[in-house]
Write a protein that holds these residues in place. Structure first.
Motif, PDB file in Angstrom:
ATOM      1  N   SER A 223      -4.709   6.900  -1.771  1.00 36.97           N
ATOM      2  CA  SER A 223      -4.862   5.687  -0.956  1.00 36.97           C
ATOM      3  C   SER A 223      -6.175   4.977  -1.272  1.00 36.97           C
ATOM      4  O   SER A 223      -6.231   3.743  -1.292  1.00 36.97           O
ATOM      5  CB  SER A 223      -4.750   6.003   0.531  1.00 36.97           C
ATOM      6  N   PHE A 224      -7.233   5.735  -1.565  1.00 29.50           N
ATOM      7  CA  PHE A 224      -8.491   5.108  -1.992  1.00 29.50           C
ATOM      8  C   PHE A 224      -8.311   4.398  -3.323  1.00 29.50           C
ATOM      9  O   PHE A 224      -8.813   3.297  -3.527  1.00 29.50           O
ATOM     10  CB  PHE A 224      -9.612   6.146  -2.098  1.00 29.50           C
ATOM     11  N   GLN A 225      -7.578   5.034  -4.256  1.00 37.13           N
ATOM     12  CA  GLN A 225      -7.327   4.411  -5.550  1.00 37.13           C
ATOM     13  C   GLN A 225      -6.523   3.124  -5.381  1.00 37.13           C
ATOM     14  O   GLN A 225      -6.811   2.126  -6.046  1.00 37.13           O
ATOM     15  CB  GLN A 225      -6.599   5.384  -6.475  1.00 37.13           C
ATOM     16  N   CYS A 226      -5.519   3.163  -4.503  1.00 34.53           N
ATOM     17  CA  CYS A 226      -4.703   1.966  -4.261  1.00 34.53           C
ATOM     18  C   CYS A 226      -5.563   0.849  -3.664  1.00 34.53           C
ATOM     19  O   CYS A 226      -5.427  -0.315  -4.042  1.00 34.53           O
ATOM     20  CB  CYS A 226      -3.548   2.299  -3.325  1.00 34.53           C
ATOM     21  N   ALA A 227      -6.435   1.202  -2.746  1.00 34.43           N
ATOM     22  CA  ALA A 227      -7.302   0.205  -2.102  1.00 34.43           C
ATOM     23  C   ALA A 227      -8.264  -0.418  -3.119  1.00 34.43           C
ATOM     24  O   ALA A 227      -8.627  -1.591  -2.986  1.00 34.43           O
ATOM     25  CB  ALA A 227      -8.073   0.837  -0.950  1.00 34.43           C
TER      26      ALA A 227
ATOM     27  N   ALA B  34       0.840  -1.202   0.000  1.00 29.41           N
ATOM     28  CA  ALA B  34       0.000   0.000   0.000  1.00 29.41           C
ATOM     29  C   ALA B  34       0.874   1.250   0.000  1.00 29.41           C
ATOM     30  O   ALA B  34       0.570   2.231  -0.687  1.00 29.41           O
ATOM     31  CB  ALA B  34      -0.916   0.001   1.218  1.00 29.41           C
ATOM     32  N   CYS B  35       1.973   1.210   0.756  1.00 36.18           N
ATOM     33  CA  CYS B  35       2.884   2.358   0.816  1.00 36.18           C
ATOM     34  C   CYS B  35       3.538   2.612  -0.535  1.00 36.18           C
ATOM     35  O   CYS B  35       3.654   3.760  -0.968  1.00 36.18           O
ATOM     36  CB  CYS B  35       3.955   2.124   1.875  1.00 36.18           C
ATOM     37  N   LYS B  36       3.943   1.536  -1.212  1.00 38.31           N
ATOM     38  CA  LYS B  36       4.564   1.680  -2.529  1.00 38.31           C
ATOM     39  C   LYS B  36       3.562   2.217  -3.544  1.00 38.31           C
ATOM     40  O   LYS B  36       3.888   3.071  -4.366  1.00 38.31           O
ATOM     41  CB  LYS B  36       5.127   0.343  -2.998  1.00 38.31           C
ATOM     42  N   CYS B  37       2.343   1.729  -3.475  1.00 42.30           N
ATOM     43  CA  CYS B  37       1.299   2.211  -4.376  1.00 42.30           C
ATOM     44  C   CYS B  37       1.038   3.692  -4.148  1.00 42.30           C
ATOM     45  O   CYS B  37       0.965   4.472  -5.097  1.00 42.30           O
ATOM     46  CB  CYS B  37       0.016   1.407  -4.172  1.00 42.30           C
ATOM     47  N   LEU B  38       0.915   4.076  -2.898  1.00 41.25           N
ATOM     48  CA  LEU B  38       0.675   5.477  -2.554  1.00 41.25           C
ATOM     49  C   LEU B  38       1.802   6.354  -3.062  1.00 41.25           C
ATOM     50  O   LEU B  38       1.563   7.395  -3.675  1.00 41.25           O
ATOM     51  CB  LEU B  38       0.517   5.620  -1.042  1.00 41.25           C
ATOM     52  N   TYR B  39       3.038   5.930  -2.851  1.00 43.78           N
ATOM     53  CA  TYR B  39       4.174   6.711  -3.327  1.00 43.78           C
ATOM     54  C   TYR B  39       4.112   6.871  -4.844  1.00 43.78           C
ATOM     55  O   TYR B  39       4.304   7.970  -5.369  1.00 43.78           O
ATOM     56  CB  TYR B  39       5.507   6.068  -2.933  1.00 43.78           C
ATOM     57  N   LYS B  40       3.859   5.779  -5.556  1.00 46.48           N
ATOM     58  CA  LYS B  40       3.817   5.832  -7.022  1.00 46.48           C
ATOM     59  C   LYS B  40       2.729   6.790  -7.516  1.00 46.48           C
ATOM     60  O   LYS B  40       2.943   7.541  -8.468  1.00 46.48           O
ATOM     61  CB  LYS B  40       3.596   4.441  -7.614  1.00 46.48           C
TER      62      LYS B  40
ATOM     63  N   ASP C  71      -4.436  15.803   1.082  1.00 42.75           N
ATOM     64  CA  ASP C  71      -5.640  15.537   0.292  1.00 42.75           C
ATOM     65  C   ASP C  71      -5.337  14.584  -0.864  1.00 42.75           C
ATOM     66  O   ASP C  71      -6.099  13.653  -1.130  1.00 42.75           O
ATOM     67  CB  ASP C  71      -6.234  16.847  -0.244  1.00 42.75           C
ATOM     68  N   ALA C  72      -4.209  14.814  -1.549  1.00 42.42           N
ATOM     69  CA  ALA C  72      -3.825  13.944  -2.656  1.00 42.42           C
ATOM     70  C   ALA C  72      -3.502  12.537  -2.149  1.00 42.42           C
ATOM     71  O   ALA C  72      -3.825  11.544  -2.810  1.00 42.42           O
ATOM     72  CB  ALA C  72      -2.624  14.530  -3.395  1.00 42.42           C
ATOM     73  N   ALA C  73      -2.887  12.441  -0.971  1.00 38.85           N
ATOM     74  CA  ALA C  73      -2.550  11.136  -0.394  1.00 38.85           C
ATOM     75  C   ALA C  73      -3.813  10.356  -0.046  1.00 38.85           C
ATOM     76  O   ALA C  73      -3.877   9.140  -0.257  1.00 38.85           O
ATOM     77  CB  ALA C  73      -1.671  11.317   0.840  1.00 38.85           C
TER      78      ALA C  73
END
Length: 86
Positions: free
Chosen positions: A79-83, A41-47, A73-75
């Protein structure tokens, strides 16, 4: 001579593994995981954030308190998109 043959492939593998991500990405992911999130999840968020801001833009936003609200706000959105697997 035998020592060189042994360490050369090992050094190449180590360089390949550690050279895949930037210092900023490693620090971001490590901090995210330390906060309790899963590594994937952290890697996805960073990307997602890096795609939105670029590495330099993301670095500036992390280090600039005035811009941290927009980054938060962007994070949240990322994070919703990653989930959702996007």
């Amino acid at each position: 001579m035998n020592i060189k043959r042994y360490f050369l492939p090992f050094g190449f593998v180590l360089l390949t593994i550690t050279g895949c991500s930037s210092k900023l990405e490693r620090e971001f992911v490590n901090g995210c995981k330390a906060a309790g999130a899963q590594g994937s999840a952290c890697k996805c968020l960073y990307k997602k954030l890096e795609k939105k801001y670029g590495e330099e833009g993301l670095k500036q936003r992390i280090n600039n308190v005035d811009q941290s609200r927009s980054l938060q706000d962007a994070a949240i959105q990322a994070s919703f998109q990653c989930a959702m697997g996007e």
